[in-house]
Design a protein around this motif. Structure first.
Motif: not given
Length: 264
Positions: A15-32, A205-212, A258-260
């Motif tokens: 479960s921890l590995a899955a959560t870490t992988a999900l977090s790693a795939n999230l776009c970084q540095g973007f606003g909500p 065009s946008f997802t949790q990995e590709i943010c606006s 993290e994205l909200l």
């Protein structure tokens, strides 16, 4: 007991590995980001920006629709699936009469991608730029105004073949200027106190990995309203300045905290 503990630790590690992988795939540095479940007020995105003024203090720059609601709210909780044509449907979607589900004659269908029984989410987009309403998000910016305050007023509708239902033409733009600002004829009322929060632009065009990258103040009404499909076709036939003749796809719900932004 030893085997049970080992098993549980193994499950926890997966479960921890899955959560870490999900977090790693999230776009970084973007606003909500948007869309979201407006009934859930939690969020941990650290980027703050000032709330945009009320729509009467901004210029309307665009109106468009999405087939199925991009947001999830008290009045639209039925999951319609993943992908560009997923999203959420109004809770009363299965309660329309046979007459309300009859599709207009093919010749009358000027607005595409919507049929009776569908849910649509309509976005009235406003900007602080001095612009004339037009096609797409580009109409909300200028070369001299590249970072405007943006606001979206949102209403989810259940589409029916019923001329006694709400008429979309009552909420359109027909060149109205109020105190020098472009404004629609009206915004929907009677569907609950809008939920206002910080977010982004939406669309396929946008997802949790590709943010606006855009910062948008959202105002989403929590209940559905019934809308006459014939009025959507009338809007398309009238030659609206937005050049809208079809309903767009949806961006899937953003669920990562993290994205909200928190909703106050």
């Amino acid at each position: 007991m030893h085997y049970l503990i080992t098993f549980c630790l193994g499950i926890f590690s997966l479960s921890l590995a899955a959560t870490t992988a999900l977090s790693a795939n999230l776009c970084q540095g973007f606003g909500p980001q948007t869309p979201r479940d407006i009934s859930d007020t939690t969020g941990s995105n650290p980027i703050n920006f000032s709330r945009a003024p009320e729509p009467t203090q901004l210029n309307l720059c665009n109106i468009h629709t999405h087939t199925n609601a991009e947001h999830k709210g008290p009045g639209f909780t039925i999951f319609a699936g993943d992908g560009d044509h997923g999203g959420y449907q109004c809770n009363d979607s299965k309660r329309l009469t046979d007459a309300e589900l009859v599709e207009p004659d093919h010749a009358a269908m000027a607005y595409h991608g919507v049929k009776p029984g569908d849910t649509i989410e309509v976005h009235w987009v406003y900007t602080s730029c001095q612009v004339t309403p037009g096609k797409g998000l580009g109409s909300c910016l200028t070369k001299a105004c590249t970072n405007p305050e943006l606001r979206v007023e949102s209403q989810v509708f259940l589409v029916a073949n019923n001329k006694s239902a709400l008429n979309f033409m009552d909420y359109t733009y027909r060149g109205q200027l109020v105190a020098g600002l472009h404004q629609p004829k009206a915004l929907p009322a009677g569907t609950g106190e809008p939920v206002v929060f910080a977010g982004s632009t939406t669309g396929t065009s946008f997802t949790q990995e590709i943010c606006s990258p855009f910062q948008v103040t959202w105002s989403v009404r929590p209940q559905c309203a019934k809308l006459d499909i014939n009025s959507l076709n009338e809007w398309a036939k009238s030659g609206n300045v937005f050049q809208e003749d079809h309903s767009h796809g949806v961006r899937q719900l953003v669920t990562a905290p993290e994205l909200l932004a928190p909703i106050n």
